[in-house]
Design a protein around this motif. Structure first.
Motif, PDB file in Angstrom:
ATOM      1  N   THR A 173      -8.864  -1.295   4.487  1.00 24.75           N
ATOM      2  CA  THR A 173      -9.775  -0.781   5.502  1.00 24.75           C
ATOM      3  C   THR A 173      -8.960   0.188   6.367  1.00 24.75           C
ATOM      4  OG1 THR A 173      -9.255  -2.507   7.095  1.00 24.75           O
ATOM      5  CG2 THR A 173     -11.100  -2.938   5.548  1.00 24.75           C
ATOM      6  N   PRO A 174      -9.619   1.008   7.176  1.00 28.46           N
ATOM      7  CA  PRO A 174      -8.861   1.888   8.074  1.00 28.46           C
ATOM      8  C   PRO A 174      -7.903   1.109   8.979  1.00 28.46           C
ATOM      9  CG  PRO A 174     -11.133   2.625   7.959  1.00 28.46           C
ATOM     10  CD  PRO A 174     -11.066   1.306   7.228  1.00 28.46           C
ATOM     11  N   SER A 175      -8.323  -0.053   9.473  1.00 27.79           N
ATOM     12  CA  SER A 175      -7.470  -0.877  10.330  1.00 27.79           C
ATOM     13  C   SER A 175      -6.234  -1.354   9.581  1.00 27.79           C
ATOM     14  CB  SER A 175      -8.268  -2.078  10.862  1.00 27.79           C
ATOM     15  OG  SER A 175      -7.453  -2.930  11.616  1.00 27.79           O
ATOM     16  N   ALA A 176      -6.418  -1.798   8.335  1.00 29.29           N
ATOM     17  CA  ALA A 176      -5.281  -2.268   7.531  1.00 29.29           C
ATOM     18  C   ALA A 176      -4.361  -1.107   7.179  1.00 29.29           C
ATOM     19  CB  ALA A 176      -5.778  -2.963   6.271  1.00 29.29           C
ATOM     20  N   ALA A 177      -4.922   0.047   6.866  1.00 22.13           N
ATOM     21  CA  ALA A 177      -4.100   1.220   6.536  1.00 22.13           C
ATOM     22  C   ALA A 177      -3.215   1.607   7.714  1.00 22.13           C
ATOM     23  CB  ALA A 177      -4.990   2.391   6.125  1.00 22.13           C
ATOM     24  N   LYS A 178      -3.783   1.562   8.912  1.00 25.53           N
ATOM     25  CA  LYS A 178      -3.011   1.889  10.116  1.00 25.53           C
ATOM     26  C   LYS A 178      -1.867   0.890  10.303  1.00 25.53           C
ATOM     27  CE  LYS A 178      -3.580   2.651  15.071  1.00 25.53           C
ATOM     28  NZ  LYS A 178      -4.519   2.641  16.196  1.00 25.53           N
ATOM     29  N   GLN A 179      -2.141  -0.395  10.080  1.00 25.32           N
ATOM     30  CA  GLN A 179      -1.111  -1.426  10.233  1.00 25.32           C
ATOM     31  C   GLN A 179      -0.030  -1.287   9.160  1.00 25.32           C
ATOM     32  OE1 GLN A 179      -0.462  -3.291  12.680  1.00 25.32           O
ATOM     33  NE2 GLN A 179       1.059  -4.659  11.823  1.00 25.32           N
ATOM     34  N   VAL A 180      -0.437  -1.054   7.921  1.00 21.19           N
ATOM     35  CA  VAL A 180       0.539  -0.884   6.837  1.00 21.19           C
ATOM     36  C   VAL A 180       1.433   0.316   7.131  1.00 21.19           C
ATOM     37  CG1 VAL A 180       0.804  -0.263   4.398  1.00 21.19           C
ATOM     38  CG2 VAL A 180      -0.814  -2.053   5.069  1.00 21.19           C
ATOM     39  N   ALA A 181       0.832   1.418   7.581  1.00 19.29           N
ATOM     40  CA  ALA A 181       1.618   2.616   7.913  1.00 19.29           C
ATOM     41  C   ALA A 181       2.634   2.317   9.013  1.00 19.29           C
ATOM     42  CB  ALA A 181       0.697   3.756   8.324  1.00 19.29           C
ATOM     43  N   SER A 182       2.258   1.480   9.970  1.00 19.84           N
ATOM     44  CA  SER A 182       3.191   1.159  11.054  1.00 19.84           C
ATOM     45  C   SER A 182       4.289   0.187  10.603  1.00 19.84           C
ATOM     46  CB  SER A 182       2.446   0.591  12.268  1.00 19.84           C
ATOM     47  OG  SER A 182       2.010  -0.728  12.017  1.00 19.84           O
ATOM     48  N   LEU A 183       4.018  -0.610   9.573  1.00 17.55           N
ATOM     49  CA  LEU A 183       4.997  -1.579   9.076  1.00 17.55           C
ATOM     50  C   LEU A 183       6.028  -0.963   8.135  1.00 17.55           C
ATOM     51  CD1 LEU A 183       2.736  -4.671   8.289  1.00 17.55           C
ATOM     52  CD2 LEU A 183       4.382  -4.441  10.157  1.00 17.55           C
ATOM     53  N   THR A 184       5.625   0.062   7.400  1.00 19.67           N
ATOM     54  CA  THR A 184       6.535   0.658   6.423  1.00 19.67           C
ATOM     55  C   THR A 184       7.474   1.639   7.109  1.00 19.67           C
ATOM     56  OG1 THR A 184       4.801   2.240   5.866  1.00 19.67           O
ATOM     57  CG2 THR A 184       5.054   0.361   4.409  1.00 19.67           C
ATOM     58  N   LYS A 185       8.742   1.349   6.974  1.00 24.23           N
ATOM     59  CA  LYS A 185       9.774   2.238   7.515  1.00 24.23           C
ATOM     60  C   LYS A 185      10.080   3.305   6.471  1.00 24.23           C
ATOM     61  CE  LYS A 185      11.697  -1.586  10.092  1.00 24.23           C
ATOM     62  NZ  LYS A 185      12.729  -2.588  10.163  1.00 24.23           N
ATOM     63  N   ALA A 186      10.798   4.331   6.859  1.00 28.12           N
ATOM     64  CA  ALA A 186      11.153   5.406   5.929  1.00 28.12           C
ATOM     65  C   ALA A 186      11.813   4.832   4.682  1.00 28.12           C
ATOM     66  CB  ALA A 186      12.078   6.395   6.614  1.00 28.12           C
ATOM     67  N   GLY A 187      11.311   5.246   3.536  1.00 30.67           N
ATOM     68  CA  GLY A 187      11.880   4.798   2.274  1.00 30.67           C
ATOM     69  C   GLY A 187      11.365   3.461   1.784  1.00 30.67           C
ATOM     70  N   GLN A 188      10.420   2.844   2.510  1.00 35.41           N
ATOM     71  CA  GLN A 188       9.872   1.558   2.085  1.00 35.41           C
ATOM     72  C   GLN A 188       8.463   1.731   1.528  1.00 35.41           C
ATOM     73  OE1 GLN A 188      10.105  -0.982   5.566  1.00 35.41           O
ATOM     74  NE2 GLN A 188      11.881  -2.014   4.688  1.00 35.41           N
ATOM     75  N   CYS A 189       8.085   0.772   0.690  1.00 36.88           N
ATOM     76  CA  CYS A 189       6.768   0.768   0.071  1.00 36.88           C
ATOM     77  C   CYS A 189       6.083  -0.565   0.350  1.00 36.88           C
ATOM     78  CB  CYS A 189       6.887   0.924  -1.439  1.00 36.88           C
ATOM     79  SG  CYS A 189       7.860   2.330  -1.976  1.00 36.88           S
ATOM     80  N   PHE A 190       4.771  -0.536   0.557  1.00 37.28           N
ATOM     81  CA  PHE A 190       3.955  -1.736   0.738  1.00 37.28           C
ATOM     82  C   PHE A 190       3.654  -2.293  -0.648  1.00 37.28           C
ATOM     83  CE2 PHE A 190      -0.178  -3.873   1.246  1.00 37.28           C
ATOM     84  CZ  PHE A 190       0.082  -4.681   2.343  1.00 37.28           C
ATOM     85  N   TYR A 191       4.004  -3.549  -0.878  1.00 37.55           N
ATOM     86  CA  TYR A 191       3.928  -4.160  -2.206  1.00 37.55           C
ATOM     87  C   TYR A 191       3.127  -5.450  -2.141  1.00 37.55           C
ATOM     88  CZ  TYR A 191       5.735  -6.153  -6.586  1.00 37.55           C
ATOM     89  OH  TYR A 191       5.860  -6.704  -7.831  1.00 37.55           O
ATOM     90  N   LEU A 192       2.125  -5.563  -3.009  1.00 42.02           N
ATOM     91  CA  LEU A 192       1.288  -6.754  -3.078  1.00 42.02           C
ATOM     92  C   LEU A 192       1.469  -7.437  -4.419  1.00 42.02           C
ATOM     93  CD1 LEU A 192      -1.065  -8.584  -2.025  1.00 42.02           C
ATOM     94  CD2 LEU A 192      -2.620  -6.931  -3.109  1.00 42.02           C
ATOM     95  N   SER A 193       1.655  -8.739  -4.377  1.00 45.86           N
ATOM     96  CA  SER A 193       1.716  -9.562  -5.567  1.00 45.86           C
ATOM     97  C   SER A 193       1.082 -10.904  -5.230  1.00 45.86           C
ATOM     98  CB  SER A 193       3.168  -9.742  -6.020  1.00 45.86           C
ATOM     99  OG  SER A 193       3.202 -10.381  -7.282  1.00 45.86           O
ATOM    100  N   VAL A 194       1.162 -11.848  -6.142  1.00 50.03           N
ATOM    101  CA  VAL A 194       0.725 -13.214  -5.880  1.00 50.03           C
ATOM    102  C   VAL A 194       1.844 -14.153  -6.303  1.00 50.03           C
ATOM    103  CG1 VAL A 194      -1.752 -12.776  -6.136  1.00 50.03           C
ATOM    104  CG2 VAL A 194      -0.429 -13.449  -8.119  1.00 50.03           C
ATOM    105  N   ARG A 195       1.843 -15.330  -5.704  1.00 50.92           N
ATOM    106  CA  ARG A 195       2.808 -16.366  -6.079  1.00 50.92           C
ATOM    107  C   ARG A 195       2.062 -17.682  -6.149  1.00 50.92           C
ATOM    108  NH1 ARG A 195       3.592 -18.814  -1.146  1.00 50.92           N
ATOM    109  NH2 ARG A 195       3.385 -17.449   0.637  1.00 50.92           N
ATOM    110  N   THR A 196       2.590 -18.625  -6.911  1.00 50.95           N
ATOM    111  CA  THR A 196       1.962 -19.935  -6.958  1.00 50.95           C
ATOM    112  C   THR A 196       2.208 -20.631  -5.627  1.00 50.95           C
ATOM    113  OG1 THR A 196       3.923 -20.861  -8.015  1.00 50.95           O
ATOM    114  CG2 THR A 196       2.134 -20.191  -9.463  1.00 50.95           C
TER     115      THR A 196
END
Length: 122
Positions: free
Chosen positions: A24-47
């Motif tokens: 969502t726009p809200s999540a995109a704004k938060q992800v952009a603020s969390l990622t520092k230069a050279g970092q990527c937002f990564y989603l996975s799952v774990r048991t």
């Protein structure tokens, strides 16, 4: 996998067509603020938990060759290929409730959720 003619065929996750993962726009704004230069937002799952799986978000330096890339509201999301059967079609929102801040996942694949909200089953 066996078809009606009794012929065994193999299905590869890499060859599948995926709906993707969106923000969502809200999540995109938060992800952009969390990622520092050279970092990527990564989603996975774990048991985890009593129903099977939990979302696993990390900031990584470099995605793997088989990770999938999705673009949403100007933000790039990397998703583990092995997680796609569990998260395909998911929309991630970011919500503030009082002092609490949390990512909310609207996942069409979820069949059950544990009582505490820690894990989900597909």
């Amino acid at each position: 996998m066996e078809n009606n003619a009794g012929v065994t065929t193999e299905v590869s996750l890499a060859s599948m067509t995926w709906q993707g993962v969106t923000l969502t726009p809200s999540a995109a704004k938060q992800v952009a603020s969390l990622t520092k230069a050279g970092q990527c937002f990564y989603l996975s799952v774990r048991t985890s938990g009593c129903t099977g799986y939990a979302y696993d978000i990390k900031m990584i330096e470099q995605p793997k060759d088989d990770d999938l890339t999705f673009e949403s509201h100007g933000v790039t999301i990397f998703v583990a290929l092995k997680a796609m059967p569990f998260v395909d079609g998911t929309e991630i929102d970011y919500v503030r409730q009082g002092l609490n801040q949390v990512f909310i996942y609207t996942n069409p694949n979820v069949k059950n959720v544990c009582g505490c909200g820690e894990s989900f089953g597909v």
